[in-house]
Design an enzyme around this catalytic site. Structure first.
Site, short mmCIF file in Angstrom:
data_model
loop_
_atom_site.label_atom_id
_atom_site.label_comp_id
_atom_site.label_asym_id
_atom_site.label_seq_id
_atom_site.Cartn_x
_atom_site.Cartn_y
_atom_site.Cartn_z
N SER A 165 -13.31 19.53 18.06
CA SER A 165 -13.88 20.81 17.84
C SER A 165 -13.65 21.20 16.27
CB SER A 165 -13.04 21.80 18.57
OG SER A 165 -13.39 22.80 18.48
N LYS B 144 -17.50 23.91 18.34
CA LYS B 144 -16.40 24.86 17.29
C LYS B 144 -15.74 25.93 18.30
CE LYS B 144 -15.36 26.78 13.35
NZ LYS B 144 -14.39 26.29 12.86
N LEU C 27 -10.88 29.61 11.59
CA LEU C 27 -11.43 29.62 12.83
C LEU C 27 -12.66 30.66 12.93
CD1 LEU C 27 -8.12 30.10 14.92
CD2 LEU C 27 -9.69 28.31 14.82
N ASN D 207 -14.21 24.51 23.16
CA ASN D 207 -13.01 24.77 22.74
C ASN D 207 -12.72 26.40 22.53
OD1 ASN D 207 -10.98 25.56 20.37
ND2 ASN D 207 -10.55 23.35 20.64
N ASN E 71 -7.39 25.72 22.75
CA ASN E 71 -6.58 25.76 21.49
C ASN E 71 -5.38 26.50 21.43
OD1 ASN E 71 -6.05 25.62 18.64
ND2 ASN E 71 -7.82 26.17 17.84
N CYS F 144 -3.13 28.64 17.50
CA CYS F 144 -3.18 29.92 16.92
C CYS F 144 -1.79 30.83 17.16
CB CYS F 144 -4.37 30.65 17.18
SG CYS F 144 -4.85 30.58 18.96
N GLY G 3 -8.13 13.50 8.97
CA GLY G 3 -8.55 12.43 8.31
C GLY G 3 -7.72 11.20 8.56
N GLY H 249 -7.46 12.01 15.79
CA GLY H 249 -6.71 12.13 14.43
C GLY H 249 -7.17 10.78 13.80
N GLY I 33 -13.52 13.34 14.31
CA GLY I 33 -13.50 14.68 13.68
C GLY I 33 -13.95 14.64 12.44
#
Lengths: 314, 256
Positions: free
Chosen positions: A32, A56, A84, A110, A138, A141, A228, A254, A276
């Site tokens: 996402s 997203k 977001l 998501n 998610n 937040c 990354g 990840g 991702g």
């Protein structure tokens, strides 16, 4: 412990996996926040080839996001503080879902909120929409009402949020864990006990970069989420730990750039993976990873991908 | 049309100062870029730097893509070290490009430093129609002047230190030109360069009610509209520099 098969000449491999009731033709998904709403990448790859598309993150009402700079590159990774930004559930259902329905690939939405009520409203709206196959919650937040406590870092707050959402949807419910906790296994267990069908992990790791000349943070938001290849070893370790702590399936995320990276997660215990940041670098990354996993399994004489999931020798 | 391509470095050489010319050979002819569009270029075969770098297209001649770039950080330093014959992956052409002026409009092309790349390709297309204003800190920051002169109706140069052209900023030479003009109605500005320059030109355009376009720049991860990293504040909320841009109406941007 299952050992790999020995028929090295076979070219038929079953790549399908089941993640909390959601059947996928292969274990490779899009993480996402890195794949837009799917259309952006449809110019580059055949979306039908993907295991699933995770879109997203959506809030019930649209969000504008943070000021710029929102991203900064770091060694073998990047920090982001997008904030977001999204079009909201209603616009997603009206404007984006019809396009995604054209594909034979399940769509996982998501979603997030800054109160349990907002989580529930989004979950309800998305669950009744044609073309949504699973929800990814998610919990990274902050919970406004609980005094800006991050949902995913306080076991009690998270447990309450997950069980509340559980009651509002019959779709497979995936909880996306934040790595910014002392013990990831505690949080994985809370998700499982609160009714999650699966967990996905990890979200980005909180980080920061500084402009040394100006002596100011580079990101407008000061801190951001690191993603990354730089974070992959942390993610693999956490997946391995969580795999031992819970019975529900895990989606490993990840820094996955290649099939080899994805296989590390699968062997550590993930039943699926989400790619991702690699999408940004190489829009074909997901397809190369699917092909690479298949090639590896053929080389190893493994007929069913499930035979390598959690096959780590320690 | 496939936008994810493998390119071979044909030339990667210093022009002057820290300005470089990169020429890439692409096997499949791919889409023809329009002035103002850009490509994302791989600058390292390792994951550090991880992200591709956005560079405006300077020229495309048959199967060759040319870019101008200035060394200013880790990415461009690595790019400068990449040798001829190396294969790199690129994505493009991306973004919207400059809308062309109408028959009646007089285009004013304004460039700062290596931002001249996309302005140059526009000047080339307009063929002796455009007035070009080109500024830099010193003469070493200016490239391709003779070539631009060939395509421009007139070329005005300024440097901060006075080492070439008029001493001062590009805004000074622009204002001088505008003062000599009667009506602003038929003028249209195109500007590409560093942020302070864009902001200053936009201010002139707003005050004098001149139409125009700016080529914006912002940190970018994907270049194709997915990451939402490169947004710019406009009168219609945030817009993505990579997708709705990089070219925006000069009156649309909200400068903060």
């Amino acid at each position: 412990m299952k050992l790999f098969g020995n028929n090295k000449n076979s070219s038929t491999v079953d790549l399908s996996v089941n993640i909390g009731g959601l059947k996928l033709k292969n274990p490779v998904m899009t993480a996402s926040g890195t794949f837009g709403y799917g259309a952006e990448y449809s110019e580059f790859i055949d979306l039908n080839r993907l295991g699933a598309i995770i879109v997203k993150g959506l809030s019930y009402t649209p969000r504008e996001g943070n000021p710029v700079p929102r991203i900064v590159e770091t060694p073998a990774g990047m920090l982001n503080a997008i904030g977001l930004q999204n079009i909201g559930t209603e616009a997603f259902i009206k404007e984006k879902l019809p396009f995604l329905r054209k594909f034979k690939t399940p769509v996982i939405t998501n979603f997030f909120g800054d109160s349990i009520d907002e989580f529930k409203k989004s979950a309800e709206a998305l669950s009744s929409a044609d073309g949504v196959h699973a929800l990814e919650m998610n919990i990274s937040c902050p919970n406004k009402k609980a005094g800006w406590i991050i949902f995913g870092t306080d076991p009690k707050v998270m447990g309450k949020a997950v069980s509340s959402v559980r009651k509002t949807t019959k779709l497979p419910l995936i909880v996306k864990l934040t790595p910014n906790v002392t013990d990831i296994c505690v949080m994985a267990k809370v998700a499982e006990d609160s009714g999650a069908d699966a967990i996905s992990m990890i979200n980005t790791i909180t980080g920061m970069a500084i402009d040394i000349r100006r002596r100011t943070p580079i990101l407008a938001n000061v801190v951001g989420g690191l993603s990354g290849p730089a974070i992959r070893p942390v993610a693999v370790r956490m997946v391995w730990q969580a795999h031992k702590a819970v019975k529900i399936p895990i989606i490993g995320i990840g820094g996955i750039m290649t099939a080899q990276d994805a296989l590390e997660f699968l062997i550590a215990g993930a039943r699926g993976v989400a790619v991702g940041t690699a999408n940004f670098v190489n829009p074909h990354a997901t397809i190369e990873i699917i092909d690479g996993i298949e090639k590896f399994l053929i080389e190893e004489g493994v007929h069913n991908i499930n035979d390598i999931i959690g096959s780590l020798w320690t | 049309m496939n936008k994810y391509l493998t390119a071979t470095i044909k030339e990667n050489s210093r022009i002057n100062g820290s300005n470089n010319l990169l020429a890439l050979y692409i096997k499949d002819t791919s889409e023809n870029p329009v002035p103002g569009q850009f490509y994302m270029l791989e600058v390292s075969s390792s994951y550090d730097p991880l992200l591709k770098r956005p560079l405006s297209i300077f020229r495309k001649i048959n199967n060759e893509l040319q870019f101008l770039y200035r060394i200013k950080g880790k990415g461009t330093e690595k790019l400068q070290k990449m040798r001829e014959g190396t294969n790199i992956s690129i994505i493009g052409p991306l973004g919207n490009g400059y809308p062309l002026p109408s028959e009646k409009q007089i285009p004013l092309l304004i460039a700062g430093g290596v931002g001249v790349a996309s302005i140059f390709s526009l000047a080339e297309k307009l063929d002796k129609k455009a007035y070009v204003f080109y500024g830099g800190r010193n003469k070493d920051e200016l490239v391709m002047k003779d070539e631009i002169r060939n395509f421009a109706k007139e070329l005005f140069i300024s440097t901060d230190d006075g080492s070439e052209g008029e001493k001062g900023t590009v805004i000074d030479i622009l204002n001088k030109f505008l003062d000599s003009q009667g009506s602003m109605e038929s003028l249209v500005i195109y500007v590409c360069g560093p942020l302070p320059m864009l902001r200053a030109v936009a201010e002139v355009a707003v005050n004098k009610k001149i139409a125009g376009y700016i080529s914006a720049e912002e940190n970018m991860a994907c270049g194709i509209g997915a990451c939402l990293g490169c947004v710019i504040k406009t009168k219609h909320n945030y817009k993505r520099v990579c997708r709705e841009g990089p070219v925006f109406s000069i009156h649309e941007i909200i400068w903060e």
